[in-house]
Design a protein around this motif. Structure first.
Motif, PDB file in Angstrom:
ATOM      1  N   PRO A  50      45.454  55.074  48.980  1.00 29.64           N
ATOM      2  CA  PRO A  50      45.322  56.519  48.712  1.00 29.64           C
ATOM      3  C   PRO A  50      45.678  56.928  47.279  1.00 29.64           C
ATOM      4  N   ASP A  51      46.609  56.212  46.643  1.00 28.49           N
ATOM      5  CA  ASP A  51      46.966  56.549  45.265  1.00 28.49           C
ATOM      6  C   ASP A  51      46.064  55.852  44.234  1.00 28.49           C
ATOM      7  N   LEU A  52      45.075  55.085  44.708  1.00 27.18           N
ATOM      8  CA  LEU A  52      44.075  54.388  43.886  1.00 27.18           C
ATOM      9  C   LEU A  52      44.676  53.325  42.963  1.00 27.18           C
ATOM     10  N   LYS A  53      45.880  52.859  43.270  1.00 33.21           N
ATOM     11  CA  LYS A  53      46.533  51.873  42.408  1.00 33.21           C
ATOM     12  C   LYS A  53      46.353  50.439  42.897  1.00 33.21           C
ATOM     13  N   THR A  54      45.921  50.277  44.154  1.00 32.27           N
ATOM     14  CA  THR A  54      45.755  48.954  44.725  1.00 32.27           C
ATOM     15  C   THR A  54      44.413  48.878  45.445  1.00 32.27           C
ATOM     16  N   ALA A  55      43.717  47.764  45.259  1.00 31.67           N
ATOM     17  CA  ALA A  55      42.449  47.540  45.947  1.00 31.67           C
ATOM     18  C   ALA A  55      42.505  46.186  46.642  1.00 31.67           C
ATOM     19  N   VAL A  56      42.283  46.187  47.945  1.00 28.14           N
ATOM     20  CA  VAL A  56      42.201  44.947  48.700  1.00 28.14           C
ATOM     21  C   VAL A  56      40.721  44.591  48.797  1.00 28.14           C
ATOM     22  N   ILE A  57      40.369  43.420  48.278  1.00 28.97           N
ATOM     23  CA  ILE A  57      38.982  42.984  48.237  1.00 28.97           C
ATOM     24  C   ILE A  57      38.803  41.851  49.226  1.00 28.97           C
ATOM     25  N   TYR A  58      37.920  42.066  50.199  1.00 31.50           N
ATOM     26  CA  TYR A  58      37.614  41.041  51.188  1.00 31.50           C
ATOM     27  C   TYR A  58      36.400  40.270  50.699  1.00 31.50           C
ATOM     28  N   ILE A  59      36.606  38.966  50.522  1.00 28.11           N
ATOM     29  CA  ILE A  59      35.555  38.116  49.976  1.00 28.11           C
ATOM     30  C   ILE A  59      35.248  36.980  50.951  1.00 28.11           C
ATOM     31  N   TYR A  60      34.055  36.427  50.785  1.00 25.97           N
ATOM     32  CA  TYR A  60      33.664  35.267  51.563  1.00 25.97           C
ATOM     33  C   TYR A  60      33.138  34.228  50.579  1.00 25.97           C
ATOM     34  N   PRO A  61      33.767  33.034  50.515  1.00 27.34           N
ATOM     35  CA  PRO A  61      33.283  32.006  49.592  1.00 27.34           C
ATOM     36  C   PRO A  61      32.009  31.351  50.119  1.00 27.34           C
ATOM     37  N   PHE A  62      31.033  31.216  49.256  1.00 26.67           N
ATOM     38  CA  PHE A  62      29.759  30.594  49.576  1.00 26.67           C
ATOM     39  C   PHE A  62      29.666  29.313  48.763  1.00 26.67           C
ATOM     40  N   PHE A  63      29.789  28.159  49.433  1.00 26.20           N
ATOM     41  CA  PHE A  63      29.850  26.874  48.737  1.00 26.20           C
ATOM     42  C   PHE A  63      28.449  26.382  48.404  1.00 26.20           C
ATOM     43  N   LEU A  64      28.305  25.835  47.202  1.00 24.54           N
ATOM     44  CA  LEU A  64      27.009  25.388  46.710  1.00 24.54           C
ATOM     45  C   LEU A  64      26.681  23.963  47.124  1.00 24.54           C
ATOM     46  N   SER A  65      27.608  23.301  47.787  1.00 21.95           N
ATOM     47  CA  SER A  65      27.365  21.953  48.293  1.00 21.95           C
ATOM     48  C   SER A  65      27.943  21.861  49.702  1.00 21.95           C
ATOM     49  N   ASP A  66      27.820  20.698  50.302  1.00 25.53           N
ATOM     50  CA  ASP A  66      28.351  20.510  51.649  1.00 25.53           C
ATOM     51  C   ASP A  66      29.874  20.426  51.664  1.00 25.53           C
ATOM     52  N   LEU A  93      33.698  50.051  34.523  1.00 28.13           N
ATOM     53  CA  LEU A  93      33.988  51.234  35.331  1.00 28.13           C
ATOM     54  C   LEU A  93      34.573  52.334  34.450  1.00 28.13           C
ATOM     55  N   SER A  94      34.290  53.556  34.798  1.00 25.49           N
ATOM     56  CA  SER A  94      34.848  54.667  34.022  1.00 25.49           C
ATOM     57  C   SER A  94      36.044  55.253  34.764  1.00 25.49           C
ATOM     58  N   LEU A  95      37.093  54.459  34.857  1.00 29.71           N
ATOM     59  CA  LEU A  95      38.338  54.876  35.518  1.00 29.71           C
ATOM     60  C   LEU A  95      39.458  54.881  34.488  1.00 29.71           C
ATOM     61  N   ARG A  96      40.475  55.677  34.751  1.00 30.98           N
ATOM     62  CA  ARG A  96      41.637  55.693  33.849  1.00 30.98           C
ATOM     63  C   ARG A  96      42.337  54.338  33.831  1.00 30.98           C
ATOM     64  N   PHE A  97      42.458  53.766  34.997  1.00 30.99           N
ATOM     65  CA  PHE A  97      43.055  52.430  35.086  1.00 30.99           C
ATOM     66  C   PHE A  97      42.387  51.671  36.211  1.00 30.99           C
ATOM     67  N   VAL A  98      42.413  50.357  36.090  1.00 28.93           N
ATOM     68  CA  VAL A  98      41.843  49.493  37.122  1.00 28.93           C
ATOM     69  C   VAL A  98      42.944  49.194  38.127  1.00 28.93           C
ATOM     70  N   PRO A  99      42.658  49.351  39.415  1.00 24.47           N
ATOM     71  CA  PRO A  99      43.699  49.082  40.405  1.00 24.47           C
ATOM     72  C   PRO A  99      44.083  47.607  40.452  1.00 24.47           C
ATOM     73  N   LYS A 100      45.258  47.349  40.975  1.00 18.80           N
ATOM     74  CA  LYS A 100      45.695  45.973  41.178  1.00 18.80           C
ATOM     75  C   LYS A 100      44.777  45.357  42.224  1.00 18.80           C
ATOM     76  N   LEU A 101      44.267  44.159  41.949  1.00 25.44           N
ATOM     77  CA  LEU A 101      43.323  43.514  42.844  1.00 25.44           C
ATOM     78  C   LEU A 101      44.048  42.529  43.754  1.00 25.44           C
ATOM     79  N   ILE A 102      43.866  42.709  45.042  1.00 25.17           N
ATOM     80  CA  ILE A 102      44.419  41.778  46.035  1.00 25.17           C
ATOM     81  C   ILE A 102      43.236  41.195  46.790  1.00 25.17           C
ATOM     82  N   PHE A 103      43.046  39.887  46.675  1.00 23.15           N
ATOM     83  CA  PHE A 103      41.918  39.235  47.322  1.00 23.15           C
ATOM     84  C   PHE A 103      42.337  38.679  48.677  1.00 23.15           C
TER      85      PHE A 103
END
Length: 129
Positions: A50-66, A93-103
């Motif tokens: 809500p304070d726009l200081k933290t962003a939790v990013i849900y990612i999925y790794p896509f492997f290029l080999s087996d 991005l046109s933001l005052r600050f970039v939020p802390k990224l949590i992957f």
């Protein structure tokens, strides 16, 4: 009883902007570990606090080999690259600050595959008819 707060429009807008920009960044970025196992990342969701200081990013790794690597190693590689990612994100991005990224690794795809496999099981399919 746990009360879930509804996200405001600003949170949703910033989440979508970050998701779109990270998808652009990761589209041209190939990650690798010290054993030269290469992978790309798919951004499935971004949740901004809500304070726009933290962003939790849900990612999925896509492997290029087996060959695949552990999720924890993927997160460690991202932690090492966080500065570059955040710098690139901030310049686009046109933001005052970039939020802390949590992957976080998104387990939804794997869970969906497990459920799909269960539905294809003959014993379960028989019960559904």
């Amino acid at each position: 009883m746990l009360k879930i707060k509804k996200k405001n429009s600003r949170q949703l807008k910033i989440s979508e902007l970050i998701k779109r920009e990270l998808a652009q960044i990761f589209q041209n970025y190939i990650f690798s570990n010290n054993k030269n196992i290469n992978f790309n990342l798919i951004v499935s969701e971004v949740n901004v606090s809500p304070d726009l200081k933290t962003a939790v990013i849900y990612i999925y790794p896509f492997f290029l080999s087996d060959e695949k690597i552990d999720d924890q190693i993927v997160l460690e590689i991202l932690l090492k690259e966080e500065y570059k990612i955040k710098k690139s994100l901030g310049s686009n991005l046109s933001l005052r600050f970039v939020p802390k990224l949590i992957f976080e690794i998104d387990k939804l795809f794997e869970e969906t595959q497990k459920i799909d496999k269960l539905f294809k099981d003959p014993k379960v399919a028989q019960d559904l008819v």
